[in-house]
Design a protein around this motif. Structure first.
Motif, PDB file in Angstrom:
ATOM      1  N   SER A 131      44.692  55.672  38.030  1.00 42.08           N
ATOM      2  CA  SER A 131      43.842  56.739  37.484  1.00 42.08           C
ATOM      3  C   SER A 131      43.455  57.744  38.555  1.00 42.08           C
ATOM      4  O   SER A 131      43.529  57.482  39.758  1.00 42.08           O
ATOM      5  CB  SER A 131      42.570  56.134  36.882  1.00 42.08           C
ATOM      6  OG  SER A 131      41.746  55.598  37.920  1.00 42.08           O
ATOM      7  N   HIS A 132      43.011  58.908  38.101  1.00 40.49           N
ATOM      8  CA  HIS A 132      42.495  59.924  39.021  1.00 40.49           C
ATOM      9  C   HIS A 132      41.254  59.410  39.742  1.00 40.49           C
ATOM     10  O   HIS A 132      41.033  59.757  40.913  1.00 40.49           O
ATOM     11  CB  HIS A 132      42.183  61.205  38.250  1.00 40.49           C
ATOM     12  CG  HIS A 132      43.410  61.937  37.789  1.00 40.49           C
ATOM     13  ND1 HIS A 132      44.196  62.693  38.635  1.00 40.49           N
ATOM     14  CD2 HIS A 132      44.008  62.000  36.565  1.00 40.49           C
ATOM     15  CE1 HIS A 132      45.211  63.205  37.963  1.00 40.49           C
ATOM     16  NE2 HIS A 132      45.125  62.808  36.703  1.00 40.49           N
ATOM     17  N   GLU A 133      40.452  58.632  39.060  1.00 38.60           N
ATOM     18  CA  GLU A 133      39.270  58.055  39.683  1.00 38.60           C
ATOM     19  C   GLU A 133      39.651  57.170  40.873  1.00 38.60           C
ATOM     20  O   GLU A 133      39.056  57.258  41.954  1.00 38.60           O
ATOM     21  CB  GLU A 133      38.508  57.233  38.642  1.00 38.60           C
ATOM     22  CG  GLU A 133      37.249  56.586  39.131  1.00 38.60           C
ATOM     23  CD  GLU A 133      36.488  55.921  37.993  1.00 38.60           C
ATOM     24  OE1 GLU A 133      35.299  56.229  37.834  1.00 38.60           O
ATOM     25  OE2 GLU A 133      37.088  55.101  37.273  1.00 38.60           O
ATOM     26  N   LEU A 137      39.027  57.587  44.948  1.00 34.95           N
ATOM     27  CA  LEU A 137      38.341  56.515  45.674  1.00 34.95           C
ATOM     28  C   LEU A 137      39.125  56.107  46.919  1.00 34.95           C
ATOM     29  O   LEU A 137      38.534  55.777  47.952  1.00 34.95           O
ATOM     30  CB  LEU A 137      38.155  55.317  44.745  1.00 34.95           C
ATOM     31  CG  LEU A 137      37.286  54.163  45.246  1.00 34.95           C
ATOM     32  CD1 LEU A 137      35.863  54.615  45.501  1.00 34.95           C
ATOM     33  CD2 LEU A 137      37.294  53.023  44.212  1.00 34.95           C
ATOM     34  N   ILE A 248      34.345  50.398  37.726  1.00 38.03           N
ATOM     35  CA  ILE A 248      35.587  51.155  37.884  1.00 38.03           C
ATOM     36  C   ILE A 248      36.743  50.235  37.532  1.00 38.03           C
ATOM     37  O   ILE A 248      36.965  49.217  38.188  1.00 38.03           O
ATOM     38  CB  ILE A 248      35.741  51.682  39.323  1.00 38.03           C
ATOM     39  CG1 ILE A 248      34.607  52.651  39.660  1.00 38.03           C
ATOM     40  CG2 ILE A 248      37.099  52.366  39.492  1.00 38.03           C
ATOM     41  CD1 ILE A 248      34.616  53.120  41.112  1.00 38.03           C
ATOM     42  N   ARG A 271      32.437  58.470  32.209  1.00 37.96           N
ATOM     43  CA  ARG A 271      32.786  59.635  33.027  1.00 37.96           C
ATOM     44  C   ARG A 271      34.272  59.925  32.814  1.00 37.96           C
ATOM     45  O   ARG A 271      35.024  59.051  32.378  1.00 37.96           O
ATOM     46  CB  ARG A 271      32.496  59.374  34.517  1.00 37.96           C
ATOM     47  CG  ARG A 271      33.215  58.166  35.048  1.00 37.96           C
ATOM     48  CD  ARG A 271      32.726  57.700  36.402  1.00 37.96           C
ATOM     49  NE  ARG A 271      33.342  56.413  36.713  1.00 37.96           N
ATOM     50  CZ  ARG A 271      32.854  55.241  36.332  1.00 37.96           C
ATOM     51  NH1 ARG A 271      31.723  55.188  35.647  1.00 37.96           N
ATOM     52  NH2 ARG A 271      33.473  54.120  36.631  1.00 37.96           N
ATOM     53  N   GLY A 273      38.254  60.831  34.109  1.00 37.66           N
ATOM     54  CA  GLY A 273      39.116  60.400  35.193  1.00 37.66           C
ATOM     55  C   GLY A 273      39.373  58.918  35.274  1.00 37.66           C
ATOM     56  O   GLY A 273      39.983  58.437  36.235  1.00 37.66           O
ATOM     57  N   THR A 274      38.946  58.151  34.264  1.00 38.16           N
ATOM     58  CA  THR A 274      39.034  56.697  34.300  1.00 38.16           C
ATOM     59  C   THR A 274      40.430  56.195  33.920  1.00 38.16           C
ATOM     60  O   THR A 274      41.284  56.946  33.455  1.00 38.16           O
ATOM     61  CB  THR A 274      38.023  56.076  33.334  1.00 38.16           C
ATOM     62  OG1 THR A 274      38.366  56.500  32.001  1.00 38.16           O
ATOM     63  CG2 THR A 274      36.602  56.508  33.654  1.00 38.16           C
ATOM     64  N   SER A 275      40.627  54.890  34.092  1.00 38.20           N
ATOM     65  CA  SER A 275      41.879  54.270  33.674  1.00 38.20           C
ATOM     66  C   SER A 275      42.078  54.379  32.168  1.00 38.20           C
ATOM     67  O   SER A 275      43.215  54.512  31.694  1.00 38.20           O
ATOM     68  CB  SER A 275      41.904  52.799  34.103  1.00 38.20           C
ATOM     69  OG  SER A 275      42.039  52.692  35.500  1.00 38.20           O
TER      70      SER A 275
END
Length: 338
Positions: A131-133, A137, A248, A271, A273-275
Motif C-alpha cells: 500500500s501507499h501507506e 512508512l 496499519i 484514512r 492509502g491503506t491496504s
C-alpha cells in the motif's frame, strides 16, 4: 532463472496447509515462479515430506549453514533469493547473502519492524510493499509497490458460487487492533449473521465487547485454514474488513482469498492509502473511509452501507478481477525485476 525461497522460523509448516500470512506469501511466490518457468528450490527445515510439484529442498537456513552447506548453496548459482523482510538486517544472514552476489527480494509483512541502515538499496536488495501507506512508512528503504498474493498449497485452485447464503465472513485474529466488534455492530444493523473466523488473541478485548459478540447475529467459528476456510468464504455473501484507528495493515492477505474465489469485500478504514484501498475497487467491493474522530457507531453504519453495495456485485466478475489483481505470476515477475 533459478530462485531460492528462503523459509523462516515459524510455528506453521512450510509449504503451508492454510495458516500463516508469511508462509502463504512464500508459497504463492514459489507457485508463481514455477508457473513463470523458473527453477524453484525451497530452503529450510523438512517441515513436510510431501513437497508439491517435486520441488527440491535444501534442508538448512542460510544463517545456520555450516561451511559445507554454504558451499552447496553457492554451487546452486541462484539468480534470486526470496526472503523475509527481516533477513537483510540479520547480522549473520546479510554478509552471507552479500558474498553470494545474488539479487534479494522481500515483502514487508509488518508495520513495526526497524531495518538496519542500508538493508535495502532498491537494486540488489529490494523491498516490496502493498500500500501507499506502507511505502511512506518505509520510504527510507525505497520500497516498490506490488500486489502480493497469499495462498497455501491447498488453496491454489479457485472457484465461485453464483450466490452467497446471506451470511457475512470476517477472518483474522480477534483483538482490538482488528476491531471485529465494529463488524458485529454492522451485522446487527443489517440483521445478518457474521462468521468471525480466527483465534481469540485478546480475551480481555472480547470481554469488553461481550455485548456485541454475544449477539445472535455473531457466530464465533474459531481458526480455520485451507479448504475449510475457503468453504466458509465461498458460502458468504460478503467478506468484511475492520480495523482500529491506529492499526496499519501491512499486506493484502485478508483480501486475496475472497477475491480469488469470487467473494466481494466490504472494508472500513480510518484514512486513505491503506491496504484495503489498494486491494479494492468498484469491481471487487466497497470501501468506507472514516475520520478518526468519528465514532465506532459511525464506522458500523458506514460498513453496513458498504456491505450492501459489495453484496450486489456479480461474483463471477469479482473472481475475474481478483485473479487479475492477485496473480502469482505477475507478482513473481515484479520481484524478479531490477
Amino acid at each position: 532463472m533459478k530462485v531460492a525461497i528462503l523459509d523462516h522460523p515459524s510455528r506453521y509448516p512450510f509449504p503451508p496447509h492454510g495458516y500463516g500470512a508469511q508462509e502463504k506469501w512464500f508459497w504463492s511466490v514459489a507457485a508463481g515462479a514455477r508457473a513463470a518457468g523458473a527453477e524453484v528450490v525451497l530452503t529450510g527445515p523438512d517441515w513436510r515430506p510431501d513437497l508439491p510439484y517435486g520441488f527440491r529442498r535444501l534442508p538448512f537456513r542460510l544463517e545456520d549453514a555450516t561451511p559445507g552447506q554454504l558451499r552447496a548453496f553457492a554451487a546452486e548459482r541462484f539468480d534470486l533469493l526470496v526472503t523475509g523482510h527481516e533477513y537483510t538486517s540479520h547480522p549473520v544472514w546479510r554478509p552471507r547473502a552479500d558474498d553470494l552476489g545474488v539479487d534479494v527480494a522481500a515483502f514487508q509483512h509488518r508495520p513495526d519492524f526497524t531495518h538496519a541502515p542500508g538493508a535495502y538499496d532498491d537494486r540488489l536488495r529490494r523491498l516490496y510493499v502493498f500500500s501507499h501507506e506502507m511505502r511512506a512508512l518505509y520510504a527510507g528503504s525505497k520500497p516498490r509497490l506490488t500486489n502480493a498474493v497469499f495462498f497455501a498449497d491447498s488453496e491454489e485452485e479457485t472457484s465461485h458460487t453464483e450466490h452467497g447464503d446471506g451470511t457475512l465472513a470476517w477472518c483474522s485474529r480477534l483483538d482490538g487492533k482488528k476491531a471485529p466488534h465494529i463488524v458485529a455492530m454492522a451485522a446487527a444493523r443489517l440483521r445478518r449473521t457474521v462468521k468471525l473466523i480466527g483465534p481469540v488473541a485478546d480475551p480481555g478485548y472480547m470481554r469488553r465487547h461481550a455485548r456485541h459478540f454475544d449477539s445472535p447475529h455473531v457466530r464465533l467459528v474459531g481458526e480455520l485454514g485451507g479448504q475449510e476456510k475457503l468453504a466458509e468464504l465461498r458460502a458468504s455473501d460478503c467478506m468484511v474488513y475492520s480495523c482500529s484507528r491506529d492499526w496499519i495493515e501491512a499486506g493484502g492477505a485478508f483480501f486475496s482469498d475472497p477475491q480469488r474465489n469470487g467473494v466481494p469485500c466490504a472494508a472500513q478504514v480510518w484514512r486513505p492509502g491503506t491496504s484495503a484501498e489498494a486491494a479494492l475497487d468498484e469491481e471487487t467491493g466497497a470501501l468506507a473511509v472514516l475520520d478518526p474522530g468519528q465514532s465506532d457507531e459511525d464506522a458500523a453504519d458506514a460498513l453496513a452501507d458498504a456491505v450492501l453495495k459489495a453484496s450486489a456485485l456479480d461474483r463471477a466478475g469479482v473472481r475475474e478481477a481478483g485473479l487479475r489483481r492477485f496473480d502469482p505470476v505477475r507478482h513473481f515477475q515484479d520481484l524478479a525485476t531490477r
